[in-house]
Design a protein around this motif. Structure first.
Motif, PDB file in Angstrom:
ATOM      1  N   MET A   1       0.825  -1.196   0.000  1.00 54.20           N
ATOM      2  CA  MET A   1       0.000   0.000   0.000  1.00 54.20           C
ATOM      3  C   MET A   1       0.861   1.247   0.000  1.00 54.20           C
ATOM      4  O   MET A   1       0.463   2.265  -0.547  1.00 54.20           O
ATOM      5  CB  MET A   1      -0.924  -0.045   1.232  1.00 54.20           C
ATOM      6  CG  MET A   1      -2.144   0.765   1.096  1.00 54.20           C
ATOM      7  SD  MET A   1      -3.133   0.219  -0.301  1.00 54.20           S
ATOM      8  CE  MET A   1      -4.328   1.476  -0.308  1.00 54.20           C
TER       9      MET A   1
ATOM     10  N   GLU B   1       3.531   1.854  -1.679  1.00 52.49           N
ATOM     11  CA  GLU B   1       3.876   2.225  -3.054  1.00 52.49           C
ATOM     12  C   GLU B   1       2.746   3.013  -3.695  1.00 52.49           C
ATOM     13  O   GLU B   1       2.983   3.979  -4.416  1.00 52.49           O
ATOM     14  CB  GLU B   1       4.182   0.958  -3.868  1.00 52.49           C
ATOM     15  CG  GLU B   1       4.505   1.221  -5.321  1.00 52.49           C
ATOM     16  CD  GLU B   1       5.813   1.941  -5.549  1.00 52.49           C
ATOM     17  OE1 GLU B   1       5.972   2.544  -6.628  1.00 52.49           O
ATOM     18  OE2 GLU B   1       6.680   1.910  -4.654  1.00 52.49           O
ATOM     19  N   VAL B   2       1.517   2.634  -3.415  1.00 53.41           N
ATOM     20  CA  VAL B   2       0.355   3.336  -3.970  1.00 53.41           C
ATOM     21  C   VAL B   2       0.304   4.764  -3.439  1.00 53.41           C
ATOM     22  O   VAL B   2       0.153   5.716  -4.206  1.00 53.41           O
ATOM     23  CB  VAL B   2      -0.951   2.584  -3.640  1.00 53.41           C
ATOM     24  CG1 VAL B   2      -2.168   3.387  -4.073  1.00 53.41           C
ATOM     25  CG2 VAL B   2      -0.952   1.209  -4.296  1.00 53.41           C
ATOM     26  N   TYR B   3       0.434   4.917  -2.125  1.00 54.42           N
ATOM     27  CA  TYR B   3       0.415   6.260  -1.541  1.00 54.42           C
ATOM     28  C   TYR B   3       1.570   7.104  -2.073  1.00 54.42           C
ATOM     29  O   TYR B   3       1.410   8.301  -2.323  1.00 54.42           O
ATOM     30  CB  TYR B   3       0.491   6.193  -0.014  1.00 54.42           C
ATOM     31  CG  TYR B   3      -0.745   5.620   0.647  1.00 54.42           C
ATOM     32  CD1 TYR B   3      -2.010   5.864   0.139  1.00 54.42           C
ATOM     33  CD2 TYR B   3      -0.645   4.851   1.790  1.00 54.42           C
ATOM     34  CE1 TYR B   3      -3.142   5.351   0.747  1.00 54.42           C
ATOM     35  CE2 TYR B   3      -1.776   4.331   2.414  1.00 54.42           C
ATOM     36  CZ  TYR B   3      -3.014   4.583   1.884  1.00 54.42           C
ATOM     37  OH  TYR B   3      -4.127   4.078   2.487  1.00 54.42           O
TER      38      TYR B   3
ATOM     39  N   ARG C   1       3.016   6.860  -5.031  1.00 57.91           N
ATOM     40  CA  ARG C   1       2.721   7.276  -6.411  1.00 57.91           C
ATOM     41  C   ARG C   1       1.659   8.371  -6.461  1.00 57.91           C
ATOM     42  O   ARG C   1       1.750   9.294  -7.267  1.00 57.91           O
ATOM     43  CB  ARG C   1       2.290   6.077  -7.245  1.00 57.91           C
ATOM     44  CG  ARG C   1       3.437   5.123  -7.510  1.00 57.91           C
ATOM     45  CD  ARG C   1       3.031   4.034  -8.444  1.00 57.91           C
ATOM     46  NE  ARG C   1       4.086   3.058  -8.586  1.00 57.91           N
ATOM     47  CZ  ARG C   1       4.123   2.158  -9.555  1.00 57.91           C
ATOM     48  NH1 ARG C   1       3.169   2.122 -10.463  1.00 57.91           N
ATOM     49  NH2 ARG C   1       5.111   1.299  -9.608  1.00 57.91           N
TER      50      ARG C   1
ATOM     51  N   ILE D   1      -6.137   6.625  -5.660  1.00 60.39           N
ATOM     52  CA  ILE D   1      -5.613   5.463  -4.926  1.00 60.39           C
ATOM     53  C   ILE D   1      -6.026   4.176  -5.642  1.00 60.39           C
ATOM     54  O   ILE D   1      -5.194   3.277  -5.820  1.00 60.39           O
ATOM     55  CB  ILE D   1      -6.080   5.480  -3.460  1.00 60.39           C
ATOM     56  CG1 ILE D   1      -5.362   6.601  -2.703  1.00 60.39           C
ATOM     57  CG2 ILE D   1      -5.837   4.138  -2.792  1.00 60.39           C
ATOM     58  CD1 ILE D   1      -5.904   6.873  -1.310  1.00 60.39           C
ATOM     59  N   HIS D   2      -7.263   4.083  -6.088  1.00 60.67           N
ATOM     60  CA  HIS D   2      -7.710   2.899  -6.815  1.00 60.67           C
ATOM     61  C   HIS D   2      -6.962   2.752  -8.139  1.00 60.67           C
ATOM     62  O   HIS D   2      -6.566   1.647  -8.522  1.00 60.67           O
ATOM     63  CB  HIS D   2      -9.213   2.946  -7.069  1.00 60.67           C
ATOM     64  CG  HIS D   2     -10.035   2.656  -5.860  1.00 60.67           C
ATOM     65  ND1 HIS D   2     -10.146   1.407  -5.309  1.00 60.67           N
ATOM     66  CD2 HIS D   2     -10.777   3.470  -5.075  1.00 60.67           C
ATOM     67  CE1 HIS D   2     -10.909   1.448  -4.241  1.00 60.67           C
ATOM     68  NE2 HIS D   2     -11.306   2.705  -4.072  1.00 60.67           N
TER      69      HIS D   2
ATOM     70  N   TYR E   1      -3.906   3.857  -8.985  1.00 62.69           N
ATOM     71  CA  TYR E   1      -2.527   3.426  -8.778  1.00 62.69           C
ATOM     72  C   TYR E   1      -2.451   2.042  -8.138  1.00 62.69           C
ATOM     73  O   TYR E   1      -1.498   1.301  -8.389  1.00 62.69           O
ATOM     74  CB  TYR E   1      -1.750   4.469  -7.985  1.00 62.69           C
ATOM     75  CG  TYR E   1      -1.361   5.640  -8.860  1.00 62.69           C
ATOM     76  CD1 TYR E   1      -0.364   5.509  -9.805  1.00 62.69           C
ATOM     77  CD2 TYR E   1      -2.015   6.857  -8.771  1.00 62.69           C
ATOM     78  CE1 TYR E   1      -0.020   6.563 -10.633  1.00 62.69           C
ATOM     79  CE2 TYR E   1      -1.681   7.920  -9.586  1.00 62.69           C
ATOM     80  CZ  TYR E   1      -0.675   7.764 -10.522  1.00 62.69           C
ATOM     81  OH  TYR E   1      -0.342   8.806 -11.355  1.00 62.69           O
ATOM     82  N   SER E   2      -3.451   1.671  -7.385  1.00 64.68           N
ATOM     83  CA  SER E   2      -3.502   0.327  -6.820  1.00 64.68           C
ATOM     84  C   SER E   2      -3.622  -0.706  -7.935  1.00 64.68           C
ATOM     85  O   SER E   2      -2.936  -1.736  -7.922  1.00 64.68           O
ATOM     86  CB  SER E   2      -4.681   0.212  -5.854  1.00 64.68           C
ATOM     87  OG  SER E   2      -4.759  -1.083  -5.333  1.00 64.68           O
ATOM     88  N   ASN E   3      -4.463  -0.441  -8.904  1.00 62.24           N
ATOM     89  CA  ASN E   3      -4.601  -1.337 -10.048  1.00 62.24           C
ATOM     90  C   ASN E   3      -3.315  -1.422 -10.856  1.00 62.24           C
ATOM     91  O   ASN E   3      -2.927  -2.502 -11.314  1.00 62.24           O
ATOM     92  CB  ASN E   3      -5.759  -0.904 -10.939  1.00 62.24           C
ATOM     93  CG  ASN E   3      -7.103  -1.147 -10.312  1.00 62.24           C
ATOM     94  OD1 ASN E   3      -7.257  -2.029  -9.474  1.00 62.24           O
ATOM     95  ND2 ASN E   3      -8.088  -0.355 -10.698  1.00 62.24           N
TER      96      ASN E   3
ATOM     97  N   VAL F   1      -0.211  -0.927  -9.718  1.00 65.83           N
ATOM     98  CA  VAL F   1       0.780  -1.665  -8.928  1.00 65.83           C
ATOM     99  C   VAL F   1       0.478  -3.161  -8.961  1.00 65.83           C
ATOM    100  O   VAL F   1       1.388  -3.983  -9.123  1.00 65.83           O
ATOM    101  CB  VAL F   1       0.839  -1.135  -7.478  1.00 65.83           C
ATOM    102  CG1 VAL F   1       1.641  -2.053  -6.585  1.00 65.83           C
ATOM    103  CG2 VAL F   1       1.425   0.271  -7.458  1.00 65.83           C
ATOM    104  N   ARG F   2      -0.780  -3.535  -8.833  1.00 68.54           N
ATOM    105  CA  ARG F   2      -1.154  -4.958  -8.898  1.00 68.54           C
ATOM    106  C   ARG F   2      -0.803  -5.557 -10.256  1.00 68.54           C
ATOM    107  O   ARG F   2      -0.302  -6.674 -10.345  1.00 68.54           O
ATOM    108  CB  ARG F   2      -2.648  -5.135  -8.638  1.00 68.54           C
ATOM    109  CG  ARG F   2      -3.001  -5.040  -7.196  1.00 68.54           C
ATOM    110  CD  ARG F   2      -4.450  -5.441  -6.981  1.00 68.54           C
ATOM    111  NE  ARG F   2      -4.940  -4.765  -5.799  1.00 68.54           N
ATOM    112  CZ  ARG F   2      -6.066  -4.110  -5.717  1.00 68.54           C
ATOM    113  NH1 ARG F   2      -6.873  -4.033  -6.756  1.00 68.54           N
ATOM    114  NH2 ARG F   2      -6.419  -3.527  -4.607  1.00 68.54           N
TER     115      ARG F   2
END
Length: 62
Positions: A1, A3-5, A7, A32-33, A35-37, A39-40
């Protein structure tokens, strides 16, 4: 998480603590959603490459 924050903070040009503080604001949640996608997806691609490398090593071992 983290890494998401990180970015999101780079995207907006603010510190990570500000992102965390405002993480429930609708605009922040969308980023956040997003960048979360990303990163995943990057992690899945990394895992796929690692699996291929491991298969090659296994084949070469025999």
């Amino acid at each position: 998480m983290g890494e998401v924050y990180f970015r999101v903070s780079q995207h907006l040009g603010i510190v990570m603590s500000e992102v965390i503080r405002k993480k429930f604001h609708p605009d922040m949640m969308i980023l956040i959603h997003k960048y979360s996608n990303i990163v995943r997806s990057e992690y899945r691609e990394y895992q796929k490459i690692q699996d291929e490398i491991n298969k090659q090593k296994f084949k070469e071992g025999f």
